[in-house]
Design a protein around this motif. Structure first.
Motif, PDB file in Angstrom:
ATOM      1  N   SER A 188      -4.782   9.343  -0.966  1.00  9.78           N
ATOM      2  CA  SER A 188      -5.919   9.058   0.295  1.00  9.78           C
ATOM      3  C   SER A 188      -5.171  10.054   1.079  1.00  9.78           C
ATOM      4  O   SER A 188      -5.967  10.403   2.181  1.00  9.78           O
ATOM      5  CB  SER A 188      -5.487   7.981   0.766  1.00  9.78           C
ATOM      6  N   LEU A 205      -7.333  13.410   4.257  1.00  8.85           N
ATOM      7  CA  LEU A 205      -7.058  12.915   5.148  1.00  8.85           C
ATOM      8  C   LEU A 205      -6.577  14.751   5.573  1.00  8.85           C
ATOM      9  O   LEU A 205      -6.767  15.149   6.723  1.00  8.85           O
ATOM     10  CB  LEU A 205      -6.429  12.028   5.703  1.00  8.85           C
ATOM     11  N   SER A 247     -10.493  14.668  12.952  1.00  7.51           N
ATOM     12  CA  SER A 247     -10.341  14.059  11.289  1.00  7.51           C
ATOM     13  C   SER A 247     -11.116  12.463  10.726  1.00  7.51           C
ATOM     14  O   SER A 247     -12.456  13.020  11.637  1.00  7.51           O
ATOM     15  CB  SER A 247      -9.377  12.499  12.823  1.00  7.51           C
ATOM     16  N   LEU A 248     -10.898  12.773   9.870  1.00  3.29           N
ATOM     17  CA  LEU A 248     -12.268  12.444   9.217  1.00  3.29           C
ATOM     18  C   LEU A 248     -12.333  10.620   9.311  1.00  3.29           C
ATOM     19  O   LEU A 248     -13.553   9.759   9.290  1.00  3.29           O
ATOM     20  CB  LEU A 248     -11.682  12.037   7.246  1.00  3.29           C
ATOM     21  N   LEU A 249     -11.011   9.594   9.563  1.00  2.00           N
ATOM     22  CA  LEU A 249     -11.015   8.658   9.943  1.00  2.00           C
ATOM     23  C   LEU A 249      -9.700   8.292  10.861  1.00  2.00           C
ATOM     24  O   LEU A 249      -8.707   8.982  10.652  1.00  2.00           O
ATOM     25  CB  LEU A 249     -10.746   7.938   8.483  1.00  2.00           C
ATOM     26  N   ILE A 253      -3.515   3.077   5.673  1.00  2.00           N
ATOM     27  CA  ILE A 253      -4.130   4.057   5.584  1.00  2.00           C
ATOM     28  C   ILE A 253      -4.858   4.117   4.611  1.00  2.00           C
ATOM     29  O   ILE A 253      -6.546   4.425   4.553  1.00  2.00           O
ATOM     30  CB  ILE A 253      -3.449   5.003   5.887  1.00  2.00           C
ATOM     31  N   ALA A 254      -4.600   4.479   3.331  1.00  2.74           N
ATOM     32  CA  ALA A 254      -5.184   4.165   2.179  1.00  2.74           C
ATOM     33  C   ALA A 254      -6.504   3.036   2.094  1.00  2.74           C
ATOM     34  O   ALA A 254      -7.472   3.651   1.478  1.00  2.74           O
ATOM     35  CB  ALA A 254      -4.427   4.669   0.998  1.00  2.74           C
ATOM     36  N   LEU A 305      -9.495   4.216   3.979  1.00  3.53           N
ATOM     37  CA  LEU A 305     -10.146   5.107   3.991  1.00  3.53           C
ATOM     38  C   LEU A 305     -11.143   4.871   2.557  1.00  3.53           C
ATOM     39  O   LEU A 305     -12.224   5.065   1.941  1.00  3.53           O
ATOM     40  CB  LEU A 305      -8.916   6.396   3.250  1.00  3.53           C
ATOM     41  N   ALA A 326     -13.711   2.050   4.095  1.00  3.41           N
ATOM     42  CA  ALA A 326     -15.076   2.987   5.030  1.00  3.41           C
ATOM     43  C   ALA A 326     -15.876   3.106   4.741  1.00  3.41           C
ATOM     44  O   ALA A 326     -16.062   3.386   3.981  1.00  3.41           O
ATOM     45  CB  ALA A 326     -14.388   4.677   5.348  1.00  3.41           C
ATOM     46  N   LEU A 378     -17.010   9.062  -0.041  1.00  6.54           N
ATOM     47  CA  LEU A 378     -16.183   9.829  -0.359  1.00  6.54           C
ATOM     48  C   LEU A 378     -16.315   9.902  -1.587  1.00  6.54           C
ATOM     49  O   LEU A 378     -15.416   9.137  -1.825  1.00  6.54           O
ATOM     50  CB  LEU A 378     -14.687   9.355   1.157  1.00  6.54           C
ATOM     51  N   ASN A 430     -14.352   6.621  -3.131  1.00  9.32           N
ATOM     52  CA  ASN A 430     -13.822   5.515  -2.126  1.00  9.32           C
ATOM     53  C   ASN A 430     -14.927   3.927  -2.739  1.00  9.32           C
ATOM     54  O   ASN A 430     -15.821   4.512  -3.051  1.00  9.32           O
ATOM     55  CB  ASN A 430     -13.699   5.112  -0.307  1.00  9.32           C
ATOM     56  N   VAL A 466     -17.835  14.250   1.574  1.00  7.66           N
ATOM     57  CA  VAL A 466     -17.613  12.815   2.466  1.00  7.66           C
ATOM     58  C   VAL A 466     -19.424  13.055   2.841  1.00  7.66           C
ATOM     59  O   VAL A 466     -20.032  13.741   3.027  1.00  7.66           O
ATOM     60  CB  VAL A 466     -16.945  12.762   3.373  1.00  7.66           C
TER      61      VAL A 466
END
Length: 158
Positions: free
Chosen positions: A18, A22, A32-34, A43-44, A47, A50, A54, A69, A150
């Motif tokens: 993950s 990123l 930034s993706l997220l 963070i994982a 994501l 989200a 992805l 995801n 994504v």
């Protein structure tokens, strides 16, 4: 598929991957993706939860998905176990394989590409992706280790 799909087993490999997703996205696109802070696990989890789809695949001769995801799993109507055993080519119909192969090759040479195209779910439903981004994945030593995609803009086709 339901919204209660959790990050697979909180596996350390998935958490590391993950972060790789990123980092690689930011490396190639400068964006930034997220926007998320916290521990690697948090963070994982963010994501995975989200609102966009992805996915990523490895470097096998016939690349196999190694990440999807929650949104992607729901969209393709597959469990984590089934998704991460499937060749990524199976998400595109035979008639668009040549374009998909061209896009993958272009991304390999440029680092990332914008794309649109038709994909197919595990139950045969077709959907059109608009404004997707495909990028190369880099490991912690900046070695190529696959590709990711994504998108959030898609519509099912009749």
């Amino acid at each position: 598929m339901t919204n209660d799909i959790q990050l697979p087993g909180q596996q350390e490999a998935v958490i590391r991957h993950s972060l790789r997703l990123l980092r690689s996205f930011e490396y190639w696109t400068g964006s930034s993706l997220l926007n998320v802070n916290g521990s690697a696990r948090e963070i994982a989890q963010a994501l995975f939860a989200a609102p966009f789809a992805l996915v990523s695949h490895g470097t096998e001769p016939d690349p196999i998905f190694n990440y999807g995801n929650r949104k992607a799993l729901e969209l393709w109507e597959l469990s984590w176990q089934d998704f991460t055993q499937m060749p990524s080519r199976k998400t595109a119909q035979e008639v668009v394989q040549q374009e998909r192969n061209r896009l993958l090759a272009e991304t390999t040479s440029k680092g990332f590409s914008n794309y649109s195209g038709v994909r197919i779910t595990s139950t045969g439903k077709r959907f059109y992706i608009k404004d997707g981004i495909l990028w190369n994945l880099l490991d912690e030593n900046n070695h190529y280790c696959g590709q990711a995609a994504v998108f959030s803009n898609y519509e099912f086709m009749l």
